[in-house]
Enzyme design. Sequence first.
Site, PDB file in Angstrom:
ATOM      1  N   ASP A  45       0.846  -1.178   0.000  1.00  0.00           N
ATOM      2  CA  ASP A  45       0.000   0.000   0.000  1.00  0.00           C
ATOM      3  C   ASP A  45       0.886   1.234   0.000  1.00  0.00           C
ATOM      4  O   ASP A  45       2.105   1.140   0.095  1.00  0.00           O
ATOM      5  CB  ASP A  45      -0.975  -0.024   1.178  1.00  0.00           C
ATOM      6  CG  ASP A  45      -0.272   0.063   2.502  1.00  0.00           C
ATOM      7  OD1 ASP A  45      -0.517  -0.796   3.358  1.00  0.00           O
ATOM      8  OD2 ASP A  45       0.560   0.975   2.681  1.00  0.00           O
TER       9      ASP A  45
ATOM     10  N   GLY B  90       1.350   3.535   2.117  1.00  0.00           N
ATOM     11  CA  GLY B  90       1.931   4.016   3.368  1.00  0.00           C
ATOM     12  C   GLY B  90       1.098   5.120   3.967  1.00  0.00           C
ATOM     13  O   GLY B  90       1.278   5.500   5.112  1.00  0.00           O
TER      14      GLY B  90
ATOM     15  N   GLY C  81     -11.854   3.915   0.932  1.00  0.00           N
ATOM     16  CA  GLY C  81     -12.664   4.800   1.752  1.00  0.00           C
ATOM     17  C   GLY C  81     -13.841   4.130   2.408  1.00  0.00           C
ATOM     18  O   GLY C  81     -14.693   4.796   3.009  1.00  0.00           O
TER      19      GLY C  81
ATOM     20  N   ASP D 188      -8.467  -7.641   1.213  1.00  0.00           N
ATOM     21  CA  ASP D 188      -7.432  -7.764   2.229  1.00  0.00           C
ATOM     22  C   ASP D 188      -8.019  -7.311   3.559  1.00  0.00           C
ATOM     23  O   ASP D 188      -8.934  -6.499   3.587  1.00  0.00           O
ATOM     24  CB  ASP D 188      -6.226  -6.873   1.917  1.00  0.00           C
ATOM     25  CG  ASP D 188      -6.432  -5.438   2.380  1.00  0.00           C
ATOM     26  OD1 ASP D 188      -5.843  -5.047   3.416  1.00  0.00           O
ATOM     27  OD2 ASP D 188      -7.217  -4.725   1.718  1.00  0.00           O
TER      28      ASP D 188
ATOM     29  N   CYS E  19     -11.592 -29.170   8.952  1.00  0.00           N
ATOM     30  CA  CYS E  19     -10.486 -28.356   8.448  1.00  0.00           C
ATOM     31  C   CYS E  19      -9.217 -29.189   8.290  1.00  0.00           C
ATOM     32  O   CYS E  19      -8.907 -30.008   9.165  1.00  0.00           O
ATOM     33  CB  CYS E  19     -10.234 -27.184   9.400  1.00  0.00           C
ATOM     34  SG  CYS E  19      -8.878 -26.112   8.889  1.00  0.00           S
TER      35      CYS E  19
ATOM     36  N   CYS F 262      -6.104 -27.910   7.924  1.00  0.00           N
ATOM     37  CA  CYS F 262      -4.893 -27.131   8.196  1.00  0.00           C
ATOM     38  C   CYS F 262      -4.023 -27.863   9.217  1.00  0.00           C
ATOM     39  O   CYS F 262      -4.517 -28.728   9.955  1.00  0.00           O
ATOM     40  CB  CYS F 262      -5.244 -25.726   8.676  1.00  0.00           C
ATOM     41  SG  CYS F 262      -5.607 -25.588  10.433  1.00  0.00           S
TER      42      CYS F 262
ATOM     43  N   CYS G 289      -5.461 -27.989  12.871  1.00  0.00           N
ATOM     44  CA  CYS G 289      -6.607 -28.868  13.121  1.00  0.00           C
ATOM     45  C   CYS G 289      -6.242 -30.338  12.969  1.00  0.00           C
ATOM     46  O   CYS G 289      -6.866 -31.202  13.572  1.00  0.00           O
ATOM     47  CB  CYS G 289      -7.760 -28.486  12.198  1.00  0.00           C
ATOM     48  SG  CYS G 289      -8.497 -26.901  12.651  1.00  0.00           S
TER      49      CYS G 289
ATOM     50  N   HIS H 269      -4.483 -21.438  11.241  1.00  0.00           N
ATOM     51  CA  HIS H 269      -5.840 -21.921  11.002  1.00  0.00           C
ATOM     52  C   HIS H 269      -6.697 -20.842  10.333  1.00  0.00           C
ATOM     53  O   HIS H 269      -7.428 -21.123   9.381  1.00  0.00           O
ATOM     54  CB  HIS H 269      -6.517 -22.367  12.290  1.00  0.00           C
ATOM     55  CG  HIS H 269      -7.988 -22.582  12.117  1.00  0.00           C
ATOM     56  ND1 HIS H 269      -8.521 -23.719  11.537  1.00  0.00           N
ATOM     57  CD2 HIS H 269      -9.038 -21.757  12.341  1.00  0.00           C
ATOM     58  CE1 HIS H 269      -9.840 -23.604  11.457  1.00  0.00           C
ATOM     59  NE2 HIS H 269     -10.182 -22.420  11.939  1.00  0.00           N
TER      60      HIS H 269
END
Lengths: 422, 417
Positions: free
Chosen positions: B120, B122, B244, B294, B332, B334, B337, B362
């Site tokens: 980004d 900054g 915004g 994001d 899950c 991952c 898990c 996770h």
Amino acid sequence: MAGCRMKLELSRVALGKGRLGVLKGLGKTGQLSLEVPGCLLHTHLGTVPHLTQDTLNTLSTLPSVTQITLSNIAEHQEVLEEFKDGFRKFAGLHDTVLYCALHDPATPCPTGHTTNKTVSVWGSGGRIELTVAKFMALQKAVKPDWYQSMADGETWQINTSHKRVRKSVDRSLAHLDECLLVHQKSQELEGVEVFGVVEGGDILEERVRSAKETAKRPVSGFCLDGLQTGSMDQALRTQLISAVTKELPEDKPRLLQGVGRPDEVLASVEAGVDLFEGFFPFEVTERGCALIFNFNISSNPELAVLEPGEDQETAGDSQHSGDLNPGDQTQMTSFEINLKDKRYQGDFRPLVEGCGCYCCTNHQRAYLHHLLVTNELLAGVLLMIHNTAHYHAFFSALRDALAEDRLDLLKRRVLGQTERKD
Amino acid sequence: MAATRACGAAANTSENIMSLKKALSVASPLTLRIVAECPVTKARACDLILPHSAVSTPVFMPVGTQGTLKGITVDQLDALGCQICLGNTYHLGHETGPDLIEKANGLHGFMNWKRNLLTDSGGFQMVSLVELSEVTEEGVKFKSPYDGKEILLTPEKSISIQNSLGSDIMMQLDDVVSSTVTGPRVEEAMHRSVRWLDRCISANKNPEKQNLFAIIQGGLNTELRKACLDEMTQRDVPGFAIGGLSGGEEKDDFWRMVTLSTDHLPREKPRYLMGVGYAVDLVVCVALGCDMFDCVFPTRTARFGSALVPWGSLQIKNKQYAKDFEPIDPDCQCPTCKRHSRAYLHALFKSDSAAMHHITIHNIAYQLNLMRSVRQSIVEGCFPEFIRTFMKRMFPSRDQYPGWAVDALASVNITLE
């Protein structure tokens, strides 16, 4: 009868020069082993600090024995009793030997709470008082492969009276006898090994007494307590350890508690110690430092690293050796560099050239510096990986040096760095 | 019908990507290939070809502000299937200048991340982290949180830093105003953002390697948003962000601005909705036509012990989990898990920081998996069903569905029973 499948096979024993061997018959199946001199894998509740399974697995050689401590576990007794299947399964640990200690060597505990019948540990919610009954109930819930007996080691402060030291020896023997009694009656603890704990503060005759008496009990090995870093200088420690090990059977392992600095490790090995608690890498990590001391005595010129003196980035430059303040274990030693120092901002070398750990393979000093300055969690992860790798490689080098009868050379290499003053 | 078109597209995708990549890599560092479009909503599934790798959209981008993803190594992030994440080192950019970053081989080299990075400007961080900041036509003036020195961040300086960082996607410096602010300041900020966009475009030294995204402003005002859209879409930028929003405004206003924006953004360029990360928001905004998202929420909330699950979240540090021997989510896959129980993690929070890392892993897995499922359903032409199933799982009953979500989905032809 306490489990006695653990067997120490020594290949070299030289008085005043250390022992070399393998501790066999470890674990539930008795198939695991640990080379000595060696250190255990220090954990918080079964987790190597900062690391999850993936990051831990980047380390190629880990000790086969994992150390857990009641100071982390005691507050979870109810949970473990409801879980029923023991701590190993609770923590998701698979093929490792579980050794249960009483106190976390990296966390000093407040004093003044030990009584004739109890010792105390400090969990996240405060003090937990342990009687032998509660201590043994915990062992039954934890189901380790081996544990140290309950002991009173509160003798490390300066000016501990002779009377107090004597008490610690007497109490620890009484606790040991009580523990063994419960142990022998407990089916849940069948096959589990018990270590007796040798106390005695800094008083030679008490040390000898404690050793003699503890050796009479049917234990699989011995913990040496009350000798931790900061409690006394190495000269006295060596003297006491030598006197103690004279009274202990040769074929049972000796675990020195609370000592982890490389110089102290070397001296203690020479005095007859086999095992150490592997908490030093964690302490170094917590102060934002990285271990860089050289332990390479290979005769291969390609593997030889710069001699101290040639390397401009010498450990401990920015701070005197920790010897100036032996009581403060948080002081940086001369075996490490402080990555918060501005000099590393633009240093794009790995922490240690040729280290091979995940951190050194993938990252540079400048990045570690940045992470520390910005207070990022990854700093702890990467430093823990490197410091653990470096420290365990040191033990490997130590065993090689003993095998090749080159301990003196190793000492010069490792300790030579502490003499340099700028 | 779009549904038929969508079928079979996936099979040719990788071949087509490679040939496209070869053909266009010289001309543009970004290629968007629309793989499927939902016939009911405004959702799309795309392949976003960026310099470091292809990215499947819709995509959630984890945030690693200081060139690190909060206790997770780049290998762990890669293993979770992350193809793009946010990074920045505004601290480095300001404090030490471009030489150091360039010596490190850019942000990719510095953090050793081999896939894509979005940085980004900054600006937002400065405004959100620092209390006193002053905005003039020149730039944003504020005090460094590290040494108190006064810093002026201009569009040129921001782009210069991002050029040194070498990110695959750079964000323009925009005049960011909180979405709760009303009045002439909003209009002033919108117009200034357009002017700053032009300055950023001029300042970009690496247009053939780095993609500069515009950020649509205009607050919650329809006219201002439209004006901003009209202006900015006239600039030849490879992608657009909707900015915004997601700053505390009413959700009813929020979604209307999102859908207004996607209505007026070009179909063949990616739409990045900034700061959106709650599961419901993600699903709804994909339906409204957004491709990229994001948010710090999943990783931040993890450090407080909050684990994200399809039916909400578990506060692992709560007493109720002390004896819960199930994994966070039994479905899950991952690493957390597969190995650990809620009870163990609950206990570990009292002993070691690794507990945070387990939950972080996770939560990232949860977010990436959610977007993968969303994309799959769009490709298979069953996104509307996906939405209904998702909402049913997330909320105990129909009357608990958030009103704004019901309205937003209705606006794109989804009725929830």
